[in-house]
Motif scaffolding. Structure first.
Motif, PDB file in Angstrom:
ATOM      1  N   UNK A 164      50.825  38.010  47.064  1.00 41.74           N
ATOM      2  CA  UNK A 164      50.567  38.190  45.638  1.00 41.74           C
ATOM      3  C   UNK A 164      49.168  37.741  45.266  1.00 41.74           C
ATOM      4  N   UNK A 165      48.637  36.763  45.978  1.00 44.89           N
ATOM      5  CA  UNK A 165      47.301  36.257  45.666  1.00 44.89           C
ATOM      6  C   UNK A 165      46.215  37.193  46.161  1.00 44.89           C
ATOM      7  N   UNK A 166      46.375  37.732  47.360  1.00 42.26           N
ATOM      8  CA  UNK A 166      45.297  38.502  47.987  1.00 42.26           C
ATOM      9  C   UNK A 166      45.554  40.010  47.998  1.00 42.26           C
ATOM     10  N   UNK A 167      46.515  40.490  47.218  1.00 40.65           N
ATOM     11  CA  UNK A 167      46.845  41.913  47.263  1.00 40.65           C
ATOM     12  C   UNK A 167      45.784  42.780  46.581  1.00 40.65           C
ATOM     13  N   UNK A 168      45.051  42.217  45.627  1.00 42.13           N
ATOM     14  CA  UNK A 168      44.062  43.002  44.885  1.00 42.13           C
ATOM     15  C   UNK A 168      42.674  42.905  45.492  1.00 42.13           C
ATOM     16  N   UNK A 169      41.776  43.830  45.128  1.00 42.38           N
ATOM     17  CA  UNK A 169      40.392  43.772  45.615  1.00 42.38           C
ATOM     18  C   UNK A 169      39.615  42.656  44.924  1.00 42.38           C
ATOM     19  N   UNK A 170      38.622  42.119  45.609  1.00 45.10           N
ATOM     20  CA  UNK A 170      37.784  41.044  45.071  1.00 45.10           C
ATOM     21  C   UNK A 170      36.358  41.576  44.930  1.00 45.10           C
ATOM     22  N   UNK A 171      35.912  41.721  43.689  1.00 40.39           N
ATOM     23  CA  UNK A 171      34.561  42.224  43.470  1.00 40.39           C
ATOM     24  C   UNK A 171      33.860  41.475  42.337  1.00 40.39           C
ATOM     25  N   UNK A 183      45.758  29.151  44.411  1.00 39.87           N
ATOM     26  CA  UNK A 183      46.133  30.525  44.071  1.00 39.87           C
ATOM     27  C   UNK A 183      45.670  30.993  42.686  1.00 39.87           C
ATOM     28  N   UNK A 184      45.973  30.274  41.598  1.00 42.74           N
ATOM     29  CA  UNK A 184      45.567  30.791  40.280  1.00 42.74           C
ATOM     30  C   UNK A 184      44.063  31.011  40.158  1.00 42.74           C
ATOM     31  N   UNK A 185      43.265  30.152  40.801  1.00 41.27           N
ATOM     32  CA  UNK A 185      41.811  30.288  40.724  1.00 41.27           C
ATOM     33  C   UNK A 185      41.344  31.489  41.531  1.00 41.27           C
ATOM     34  N   UNK A 190      39.865  38.196  41.290  1.00 45.10           N
ATOM     35  CA  UNK A 190      40.172  39.578  41.636  1.00 45.10           C
ATOM     36  C   UNK A 190      39.609  40.512  40.571  1.00 45.10           C
ATOM     37  N   UNK A 191      39.094  41.666  41.008  1.00 50.92           N
ATOM     38  CA  UNK A 191      38.533  42.618  40.041  1.00 50.92           C
ATOM     39  C   UNK A 191      39.609  43.524  39.465  1.00 50.92           C
ATOM     40  N   UNK A 192      40.816  43.442  39.999  1.00 53.39           N
ATOM     41  CA  UNK A 192      41.918  44.187  39.412  1.00 53.39           C
ATOM     42  C   UNK A 192      42.544  43.390  38.279  1.00 53.39           C
ATOM     43  N   UNK A 193      43.697  43.838  37.811  1.00 53.52           N
ATOM     44  CA  UNK A 193      44.419  43.125  36.764  1.00 53.52           C
ATOM     45  C   UNK A 193      45.170  41.956  37.395  1.00 53.52           C
ATOM     46  N   UNK A 194      44.751  40.714  37.097  1.00 56.60           N
ATOM     47  CA  UNK A 194      45.398  39.567  37.748  1.00 56.60           C
ATOM     48  C   UNK A 194      46.712  39.161  37.098  1.00 56.60           C
ATOM     49  N   UNK A 195      47.051  39.763  35.968  1.00 56.41           N
ATOM     50  CA  UNK A 195      48.208  39.295  35.207  1.00 56.41           C
ATOM     51  C   UNK A 195      49.520  39.445  35.972  1.00 56.41           C
ATOM     52  N   UNK A 196      49.676  40.557  36.692  1.00 54.91           N
ATOM     53  CA  UNK A 196      50.923  40.761  37.429  1.00 54.91           C
ATOM     54  C   UNK A 196      51.106  39.686  38.488  1.00 54.91           C
TER      55      UNK A 196
END
Length: 318
Positions: A164-171, A183-185, A190-196
């Motif tokens: 859940x922490x690393x599933x999105x892209x980081x830009x 994790x929250x930091x 993440x450059x995606x939507x972190x809310x989910x």
């Protein structure tokens, strides 16, 4: 995962930690945290040794206590040595894989400790409320299964939370405003939507933290009812003293963990995150053996015997 410089895959993060502090402050923090880390390792190591070797501590309570100290050793070693290195070197870069691994270990060991604390409360409930059936209910086989269950759910939960922490892209920025990969930091970068991801981690924290807490509350509610039903005030005091150490450890651990993972992200910040991160990564593992040692006569006696054997062995070798 895109690098801000050239569009390539992000391969590293930068742990800000105490980078903005002066050199004298970092030197003072290094000496302080090294002393606390050494004390925590020595005390937990001693408890592991005496609970696993002293035949007088051959009971489920000390079996669980030995594993709690082992978890504390694992927990503190995943974060503090790296922080000590970053206090004396200027390079605070950690690879993507290192950050992921560290977060997995923190989650896995932390969740296992939550569950183990609940099993320790259940052990106290059985010992106090069902003393005649205690040996049968809390047999060695049952204790091993309970500890294995704590480890199993901790390690499985670590996989879920890492994903859940690393599933999105980081830009975005790759600076982590803490001394370890929390994790929250990391999700906020993440450059995606972190809310989910944040909602999933919040929901997981509710299950992981509140479920064991329900068992702890129920266990101690029944213990309290049993204590109040006893006529002897001295008996009440003796019974409660066996639970006070565990309750103190629970309060320390759960307070810091709930603030870090069950508070809205808007209430967080480097000035608030670091003190609570320090509380559950170094202060709690250091305090656990001290709390149990000072409040337990059998632990004190076992420590004296262990240290006495060590001194005798050293004298004979000379």
């Amino acid at each position: 995962m895109v690098d801000l410089r050239n569009g390539s895959t992000v391969a590293e993060f930068i742990l800000v930690g105490f980078e903005q502090s002066s050199s004298s402050t970092r030197a003072l923090l290094f000496a302080l945290f090294l002393a606390l880390y050494s004390l925590a390792m020595a005390m937990n190591g001693l408890i592991i040794f005496i609970t696993w070797t002293d035949p007088r501590l051959n009971s489920p309570m000390y079996f669980f206590l030995g594993h709690l100290s082992f978890l504390d050793v694992c927990f503190i070693t995943t974060t503090i040595p790296q922080m000590l290195i970053h206090l004396v070197v200027k390079n605070h870069i950690v690879s993507f894989a290192s950050c992921l691994t560290q977060m997995y270990l923190v989650f896995g060991v932390g969740v296992a400790e939550c569950i183990l604390l609940a099993f320790m409360a259940y052990d106290r409930y059985v010992a106090i409320c069902h003393p005649l059936s205690y040996a049968q209910i809390m047999s060695r086989q049952v204790c091993v299964k309970l500890v294995s269950t704590a480890w199993f759910f901790g390690l499985i939960n670590g996989i879920l939370l890492d994903y859940m922490t690393f599933r999105g892209p980081f830009c975005r920025d790759n600076h982590i405003e803490n001394f370890f990969c929390e994790a929250p930091i990391v999700i906020a970068l993440s450059c995606g939507d972190p809310q989910f991801s944040l909602k999933m981690i919040f929901a997981d924290a509710i299950v992981v933290l509140l479920s064991p807490m329900v068992l702890i509350v129920i266990s101690y509610a029944r213990i309290l009812a049993s204590i109040l039903g006893r006529a002897s005030s001295s008996g009440r005091g003796k019974t409660f003293s066996t639970c006070a150490s565990h309750l103190t450890v629970v309060i320390f651990f759960y307070t810091s963990a709930m603030f870090s993972y069950m508070n809205p992200r808007s209430t967080h910040g480097p000035d608030k995150d670091k003190p609570f991160s320090l509380l559950y990564t170094i202060i709690t593992p250091m305090c656990n053996p001290i709390i149990y040692s000072f409040r337990n006569k059998e632990m004190k006696g076992a420590m004296v015997r262990a240290l006495g054997r060590t001194s005798l062995a050293q004298a004979e070798s000379i």
